[in-house]
Write an enzyme that holds these catalytic residues in place. Structure first.
Site, PDB file in Angstrom:
ATOM      1  N   ASP A 161       0.852  -1.190   0.000  1.00 37.83           N
ATOM      2  CA  ASP A 161       0.000   0.000   0.000  1.00 37.83           C
ATOM      3  C   ASP A 161       0.885   1.236   0.000  1.00 37.83           C
ATOM      4  OD1 ASP A 161      -2.020  -1.797   0.157  1.00 37.83           O
ATOM      5  OD2 ASP A 161      -2.863  -1.092   2.051  1.00 37.83           O
ATOM      6  N   ASP A 165     -15.355  -3.346  -1.974  1.00 38.85           N
ATOM      7  CA  ASP A 165     -15.074  -3.182  -0.552  1.00 38.85           C
ATOM      8  C   ASP A 165     -16.423  -3.070   0.140  1.00 38.85           C
ATOM      9  OD1 ASP A 165     -12.444  -2.984  -1.395  1.00 38.85           O
ATOM     10  OD2 ASP A 165     -12.535  -0.807  -1.534  1.00 38.85           O
TER      11      ASP A 165
END
Length: 247
Positions: free
Chosen positions: A8, A130
């Site tokens: 990330d 998500d």
């Protein structure tokens, strides 16, 4: 099933967030390319990159780092998510050597964009769903929609989407185990292969996914667990390979 290490990216560094909160970030490395090298040496067969700044800003911010990793490992499949909202951005990443682009927010708000992207870049598009309590979240998880993850997944079946990355927001970065039930339900409800994400803590969580015997689950993304040492990439991949051999 593939074990897919996550890198990330925030402000050029490799970080992990808890539950998607930008102000709850742990910096694990200032050199994401070196971090990619570490996971390649551990035997990973695919990398999951996320441009966190891009997810919040709606356009690529850490693109140079992504390109550097793709150039360093031309034979390694790389998937990138975060801030992918235009066909131009997809083209940029594909030209840079990225194997798959993950469309998240735009897939929820404008599903027809996924259709366009799949047509323009066949085999290159992954949809990132998500979810919180089964409902899809958008804009770096800042907004929860009224759209059910399963319904949206079915909507994309005819488009030729390569996979769905399914993340349970409540689990992500918390290392409390992946939401196996919801992941299996999604894989069984749709013909699109599913990559599990969020909450994987140790080898036991990988075993739980394997024990469901769900052919539709083709991978598991892991972040904090491999950075904090509660999961070993090589060991986890070996377990998955063993399961495949047994079948």
């Amino acid at each position: 099933m593939l074990i897919i290490p996550a890198i990330d990216l925030k402000d050029g560094a490799c970080v992990r967030l808890r539950q998607g909160l930008m102000d709850d970030a742990t910096v694990f490395s200032d050199d994401p390319v070196a971090m990619a090298a570490k996971w390649v040496q551990a035997g990973c067969r695919r990398l999951h990159l996320v441009d966190l700044n891009g997810a919040f800003e709606g356009q690529p911010v850490n693109g140079e780092v992504v390109t550097a990793i793709a150039k360093r490992y031309p034979d390694l499949p790389i998937q990138i998510g975060g801030g992918i909202r235009t066909l131009e951005t997809i083209e940029h990443y594909v030209r840079a050597g990225v194997s798959y682009v993950i469309i998240g927010t735009k897939a929820v708000k404008e599903p027809e964009f996924v259709t366009e992207a799949c047509r323009a870049f066949p085999g290159k598009v992954i949809v990132g769903l998500d979810a919180k309590d089964g409902f899809v979240a958008t804009d770096g998880w800042a907004e929860v929609s009224s759209v059910q993850a399963v319904d949206l997944a079915r909507r994309f079946e005819a488009d030729g989407v390569s996979a769905i990355v399914y993340t349970d927001i409540a689990k992500d970065g918390m290392m409390q185990g992946c939401n196996v039930e919801a992941t299996v339900a999604l894989a069984n409800a749709s013909r699109i292969p599913v990559i599990a994400s969020g909450g994987i803590h140790n080898i036991g969580d990988i075993q739980k996914l394997l024990d469901t015997n769900t052919p539709g689950i083709i991978g598991a993304i892991t972040g904090r667990a491999i950075y904090e040492g509660t999961l070993d990439v090589a060991e986890a991949q070996a377990l998955c390979d063993l399961k495949l051999k047994d079948e």
